[in-house]
Motif scaffolding. Structure first.
Motif, PDB file in Angstrom:
ATOM      1  N   ILE A  24       2.022  -3.828 -35.995  1.00 39.80           N
ATOM      2  CA  ILE A  24       2.157  -3.068 -34.753  1.00 39.80           C
ATOM      3  C   ILE A  24       2.153  -1.573 -35.047  1.00 39.80           C
ATOM      4  N   GLN A  25       2.874  -1.155 -36.083  1.00 43.86           N
ATOM      5  CA  GLN A  25       2.861   0.262 -36.457  1.00 43.86           C
ATOM      6  C   GLN A  25       1.444   0.717 -36.781  1.00 43.86           C
ATOM      7  N   ARG A  26       0.735  -0.079 -37.544  1.00 42.39           N
ATOM      8  CA  ARG A  26      -0.630   0.302 -37.930  1.00 42.39           C
ATOM      9  C   ARG A  26      -1.547   0.363 -36.715  1.00 42.39           C
ATOM     10  N   HIS A  27      -1.408  -0.575 -35.804  1.00 44.40           N
ATOM     11  CA  HIS A  27      -2.315  -0.596 -34.663  1.00 44.40           C
ATOM     12  C   HIS A  27      -2.010   0.508 -33.661  1.00 44.40           C
ATOM     13  N   LEU A  28      -0.753   0.921 -33.582  1.00 42.98           N
ATOM     14  CA  LEU A  28      -0.446   2.116 -32.798  1.00 42.98           C
ATOM     15  C   LEU A  28      -1.182   3.317 -33.382  1.00 42.98           C
ATOM     16  N   LYS A  29      -1.098   3.454 -34.697  1.00 38.52           N
ATOM     17  CA  LYS A  29      -1.793   4.556 -35.372  1.00 38.52           C
ATOM     18  C   LYS A  29      -3.302   4.462 -35.157  1.00 38.52           C
ATOM     19  N   ALA A  30      -3.855   3.273 -35.391  1.00 39.92           N
ATOM     20  CA  ALA A  30      -5.309   3.114 -35.334  1.00 39.92           C
ATOM     21  C   ALA A  30      -5.855   3.417 -33.944  1.00 39.92           C
ATOM     22  N   SER A  31      -5.188   2.945 -32.909  1.00 39.13           N
ATOM     23  CA  SER A  31      -5.683   3.192 -31.552  1.00 39.13           C
ATOM     24  C   SER A  31      -5.671   4.688 -31.241  1.00 39.13           C
ATOM     25  N   GLY A  32      -4.656   5.395 -31.742  1.00 36.92           N
ATOM     26  CA  GLY A  32      -4.623   6.844 -31.567  1.00 36.92           C
ATOM     27  C   GLY A  32      -5.714   7.548 -32.343  1.00 36.92           C
ATOM     28  N   ILE A  33      -5.972   7.074 -33.555  1.00 40.34           N
ATOM     29  CA  ILE A  33      -7.040   7.667 -34.370  1.00 40.34           C
ATOM     30  C   ILE A  33      -8.397   7.470 -33.704  1.00 40.34           C
ATOM     31  N   PHE A  34      -8.632   6.295 -33.160  1.00 36.52           N
ATOM     32  CA  PHE A  34      -9.923   6.037 -32.515  1.00 36.52           C
ATOM     33  C   PHE A  34     -10.151   7.004 -31.355  1.00 36.52           C
ATOM     34  N   ALA A  35      -9.079   7.275 -30.590  1.00 32.73           N
ATOM     35  CA  ALA A  35      -9.198   8.242 -29.490  1.00 32.73           C
ATOM     36  C   ALA A  35      -9.405   9.653 -30.032  1.00 32.73           C
ATOM     37  N   ARG A  36      -8.705   9.993 -31.110  1.00 26.39           N
ATOM     38  CA  ARG A  36      -8.844  11.331 -31.698  1.00 26.39           C
ATOM     39  C   ARG A  36     -10.249  11.551 -32.249  1.00 26.39           C
ATOM     40  N   LEU A  37     -10.811  10.527 -32.864  1.00 27.43           N
ATOM     41  CA  LEU A  37     -12.169  10.646 -33.388  1.00 27.43           C
ATOM     42  C   LEU A  37     -13.158  11.004 -32.281  1.00 27.43           C
ATOM     43  N   PHE A  38     -12.916  10.481 -31.088  1.00 23.51           N
ATOM     44  CA  PHE A  38     -13.789  10.792 -29.958  1.00 23.51           C
ATOM     45  C   PHE A  38     -13.550  12.209 -29.443  1.00 23.51           C
ATOM     46  N   HIS A  39     -12.317  12.544 -29.160  1.00 20.37           N
ATOM     47  CA  HIS A  39     -12.023  13.820 -28.499  1.00 20.37           C
ATOM     48  C   HIS A  39     -12.093  15.005 -29.454  1.00 20.37           C
ATOM     49  N   ARG A  40     -11.659  14.840 -30.681  1.00 22.41           N
ATOM     50  CA  ARG A  40     -11.640  15.966 -31.612  1.00 22.41           C
ATOM     51  C   ARG A  40     -12.922  16.084 -32.415  1.00 22.41           C
ATOM     52  N   ASP A  41     -13.466  14.925 -32.827  1.00 23.19           N
ATOM     53  CA  ASP A  41     -14.574  14.925 -33.775  1.00 23.19           C
ATOM     54  C   ASP A  41     -15.904  14.509 -33.170  1.00 23.19           C
ATOM     55  N   GLY A  42     -15.907  14.157 -31.878  1.00 26.75           N
ATOM     56  CA  GLY A  42     -17.155  13.805 -31.218  1.00 26.75           C
ATOM     57  C   GLY A  42     -17.750  12.483 -31.681  1.00 26.75           C
ATOM     58  N   LYS A  43     -16.916  11.571 -32.205  1.00 30.57           N
ATOM     59  CA  LYS A  43     -17.386  10.266 -32.683  1.00 30.57           C
ATOM     60  C   LYS A  43     -16.926   9.194 -31.703  1.00 30.57           C
ATOM     61  N   ASP A  44     -17.871   8.648 -30.933  1.00 30.12           N
ATOM     62  CA  ASP A  44     -17.491   7.676 -29.906  1.00 30.12           C
ATOM     63  C   ASP A  44     -17.619   6.236 -30.368  1.00 30.12           C
ATOM     64  N   GLY A  45     -18.059   6.011 -31.589  1.00 29.84           N
ATOM     65  CA  GLY A  45     -18.317   4.656 -32.062  1.00 29.84           C
ATOM     66  C   GLY A  45     -17.082   3.786 -32.210  1.00 29.84           C
ATOM     67  N   TYR A  46     -15.904   4.403 -32.223  1.00 37.70           N
ATOM     68  CA  TYR A  46     -14.675   3.634 -32.419  1.00 37.70           C
ATOM     69  C   TYR A  46     -13.976   3.282 -31.105  1.00 37.70           C
ATOM     70  N   LEU A  47     -14.436   3.822 -30.004  1.00 31.52           N
ATOM     71  CA  LEU A  47     -13.766   3.545 -28.728  1.00 31.52           C
ATOM     72  C   LEU A  47     -13.797   2.063 -28.385  1.00 31.52           C
ATOM     73  N   ASN A  48     -14.879   1.389 -28.733  1.00 26.89           N
ATOM     74  CA  ASN A  48     -14.991  -0.036 -28.421  1.00 26.89           C
ATOM     75  C   ASN A  48     -14.028  -0.899 -29.219  1.00 26.89           C
ATOM     76  N   ASP A  49     -13.435  -0.325 -30.281  1.00 28.70           N
ATOM     77  CA  ASP A  49     -12.494  -1.084 -31.102  1.00 28.70           C
ATOM     78  C   ASP A  49     -11.058  -0.976 -30.584  1.00 28.70           C
ATOM     79  N   ILE A  50     -10.826  -0.130 -29.589  1.00 27.63           N
ATOM     80  CA  ILE A  50      -9.462   0.067 -29.096  1.00 27.63           C
ATOM     81  C   ILE A  50      -8.898  -1.184 -28.407  1.00 27.63           C
ATOM     82  N   PRO A  51      -9.637  -1.882 -27.530  1.00 28.26           N
ATOM     83  CA  PRO A  51      -9.049  -3.054 -26.860  1.00 28.26           C
ATOM     84  C   PRO A  51      -8.541  -4.125 -27.822  1.00 28.26           C
ATOM     85  N   LEU A  52      -9.314  -4.461 -28.871  1.00 27.69           N
ATOM     86  CA  LEU A  52      -8.843  -5.454 -29.837  1.00 27.69           C
ATOM     87  C   LEU A  52      -7.550  -4.980 -30.490  1.00 27.69           C
TER      88      LEU A  52
END
Length: 333
Positions: free
Chosen positions: A274-302
């Motif tokens: 759970i700790q890791r997935h909290l981190k990962a879901s936040g990272i996926f959003a950050r990759l989109f908003h900060r770094d312009g990488k949208d490829g990880y957004l689809n991995d957030i629901p899982l």
């Protein structure tokens, strides 16, 4: 600059070297290229890491690579380096990721691949004790910083969801529970990104292990749950439990755990996930908003579904489960 550096390397002298081709994507600023060198000793492939010095430091990669090689694990070896420009020449582990093979859903192959990866993980955690003491600690501060990615980047920045006073208090309690669980576990050498995109299928010494430069000394269940509840591919819970049990029994054989610790071990791994997935879901959003990488957004629901499904088993996680199920996951439907 890269080509000039390659031409200066003794290992590539008297070789016909192909132009660098992109080798893989990365969630950091690092880029990877593959070259083919044809010489008197035959044909060899190499990987070039390009790590911009203003963003990345190659020295942890070099240090951890050497440690893992000394443990007998199969990782890219550093063959040449230019730290001033951020270039490394590495041995090539090929381009067949665990994910690309596991997506075929061949049961016998999955059993073999996960078996190999869990055995390699036990090797890391038993032979890596001394080396782990040289690594940064996966301490309360780091655990808290990672979990803050969830409210900061996923909830606030990506979904415009804020906490009310009661939700904020519940979030603080959740963090304390997860941190306490993580810190009371046996502490070991932690790869920190041990999953299907960073494990390579190789003929000898499987698996090949990538992306290890952020290794820390931390909770023993972290890498196992990263792999068994992977953000990029999911398996039936019964199968996950079977692999989890296999890993636990190997730790018992290695005298890292005792057989009567199974139920506590399971809970520790669940909360660590759970700790890791909290981190990962936040990272996926950050990759989109900060770094312009949208490829990880689809991995957030899982990733969020893991939190909801696993957290439902533990009363101390129910406030987090309610938040995820009722306010966060509906945003992705």
């Amino acid at each position: 600059m890269m080509l000039n550096w390659l031409q200066s390397l003794p290992i590539l002298q008297d070789c016909d070297v192909s132009n660098p081709e992109p080798a893989s994507a990365d969630a950091s600023f690092r880029r990877y290229f593959r070259i083919e060198a044809q010489g008197n000793a035959g044909k060899h492939n190499y990987i070039i890491m390009d790590a911009p010095v203003e963003h990345e430091d190659c020295q942890p990669f070099i240090r951890v690579s050497n440690q893992l090689v000394n443990m007998g694990l199969n990782v890219p070896k550093v063959l040449a380096q230019n730290l001033e420009q951020g270039f490394l020449l590495l041995s090539d582990l090929g381009n067949t990721t665990y994910l690309s093979e596991l997506e075929k859903r061949v049961e016998s192959q999955a059993e073999q691949l996960y078996g190999d990866a869990l055995t390699a993980l036990v090797t890391l955690q038993t032979k890596g004790n001394d080396a782990a003491n040289s690594l940064p600690e996966y301490d309360q501060k780091l655990l808290t910083t990672e979990m803050s990615l969830f409210p900061d980047w996923l909830l606030d920045k990506h979904l415009a969801i804020g906490f009310d006073k009661l939700e904020h208090q519940a979030w603080e309690n959740t963090q304390r529970t997860l941190i306490k669980s993580a810190l009371k576990q046996p502490q070991a050498y932690v790869h920190r990104d041990y999953h299907s995109r960073n494990l390579m299928v190789v003929e000898q010494g499987n698996p090949g292990i990538l992306d290890f430069q952020d290794a820390v000394k931390g909770p023993i269940t972290y890498d196992a749950v990263s792999m068994l509840r992977d953000c990029y591919i999911a398996w039936p819970e019964q199968q996950v439990t079977e692999w989890q049990r296999n890993y636990f029994l190997q730790l018992c054989t290695a005298k890292v755990m005792q057989r009567d610790e199974w139920s506590g071990f399971q809970k520790s791994m669940d909360l660590m996930g759970i700790q890791r997935h909290l981190k990962a879901s936040g990272i996926f959003a950050r990759l989109f908003h900060r770094d312009g990488k949208d490829g990880y957004l689809n991995d957030i629901p899982l990733t969020l579904n893991y939190i909801a499904k696993v957290g439902a088993q533990y009363s101390e996680m129910h406030s987090l489960v309610d938040l995820v199920e009722n306010k966060v996951l509906p945003k992705f439907n």
